[in-house]
Design an enzyme around this catalytic site. Structure first.
Site, mmCIF file in Angstrom:
data_model
loop_
_atom_site.group_PDB
_atom_site.id
_atom_site.type_symbol
_atom_site.label_atom_id
_atom_site.label_comp_id
_atom_site.label_asym_id
_atom_site.label_seq_id
_atom_site.Cartn_x
_atom_site.Cartn_y
_atom_site.Cartn_z
ATOM 1 N N ASP A 155 -2.564 0.945 7.673
ATOM 2 C CA ASP A 155 -1.240 0.428 6.786
ATOM 3 C C ASP A 155 -1.423 -0.436 6.433
ATOM 4 O O ASP A 155 -1.069 -1.214 4.635
ATOM 5 C CB ASP A 155 -0.131 1.823 6.323
ATOM 6 C CG ASP A 155 -0.940 3.586 6.353
ATOM 7 O OD1 ASP A 155 -1.265 4.359 5.102
ATOM 8 O OD2 ASP A 155 -0.607 3.769 7.647
ATOM 9 N N GLU A 181 -1.270 -1.623 -5.006
ATOM 10 C CA GLU A 181 -2.116 -0.721 -4.967
ATOM 11 C C GLU A 181 -1.806 0.419 -6.333
ATOM 12 O O GLU A 181 -1.148 0.879 -5.961
ATOM 13 C CB GLU A 181 -2.663 0.087 -3.782
ATOM 14 C CG GLU A 181 -4.065 0.975 -4.169
ATOM 15 C CD GLU A 181 -5.142 1.494 -2.804
ATOM 16 O OE1 GLU A 181 -5.750 2.034 -2.823
ATOM 17 O OE2 GLU A 181 -3.908 0.954 -1.710
ATOM 18 N N ASP A 221 0.605 -0.813 0.172
ATOM 19 C CA ASP A 221 -0.292 0.104 0.058
ATOM 20 C C ASP A 221 1.092 1.574 -0.278
ATOM 21 O O ASP A 221 1.451 1.359 0.446
ATOM 22 C CB ASP A 221 -1.124 0.163 0.897
ATOM 23 C CG ASP A 221 -2.006 1.340 1.358
ATOM 24 O OD1 ASP A 221 -2.069 2.028 0.004
ATOM 25 O OD2 ASP A 221 -2.111 1.815 2.523
#
Length: 180
Positions: free
Chosen positions: A138, A66, A7
């Protein structure tokens, strides 16, 4: 198969490593990479070096990250894209295949709908991986990326293998989707 999920973020980049055996998912590790409050090149260097260290430590078989979404503030989008680029450089330097997923795809894979809130993603990651507690936001997002790839990877590989025969019929595969 060990999957590393990323991420990306300029201040905090989350990572999560899971193992997939058949349809069973198991937690291996997760955490965050925090960059110092310094200039952009130094932050990117920390992301590159830290993701490389995670790869050396856990030896994943593949990775997923992502995709950047467009913020209201274009400057924030550009900075996030650079952080993402540093992470991707570490992944490809280690000869890992890199799959990319949108936030919508990740939320759908983990929570069942694309409008899931951060808390819902955390809860579902905890449940899906049978974690004793909630991971940080996160780290949970990174684990969700890895879970999304675990669920989507087989279908994407199948589509990729079918792509040449589909092309002969005038069809293409783009972003894991069949388009005419």
């Amino acid at each position: 198969m060990k999957i590393l999920g990323i991420d990306p973020g300029l201040r905090t980049t989350g990572f999560g490593v899971i193992d997939k055996q058949g349809s069973k998912l198991s937690y291996i590790a997760s955490g965050t990479i925090k960059t110092p409050d310094t200039d952009l090149p130094q932050r990117l260097k920390v992301i590159l070096a830290s993701v490389s260290e995670v790869i050396r430590s856990y030896a994943p078989d593949c990775s997923a990250i992502e995709k950047v979404f467009v913020n209201v503030n274009p400057q924030s989008t550009l900075l996030l894209g650079q952080a993402r680029g540093a992470a991707i450089c570490a992944l490809v330097s280690a000869d890992l295949m890199v799959a990319e997923y949108t936030a919508l795809q990740i939320k759908q894979a983990v929570a069942g709908h694309g409008k899931a809130q951060k808390q819902q993603v955390q809860d579902m990651v905890q449940r899906l991986l049978a974690l004793p507690g909630l991971p940080g936001t996160d780290a949970a997002d990174a684990l969700a990326v890895a879970i999304c790839h675990a669920h989507s990877g087989d279908a994407l590989a199948t589509l990729g293998a079918l792509a040449p025969s589909l092309a002969k019929k005038g069809l293409r595969v783009r972003g894991g989707r069949l388009v005419g």
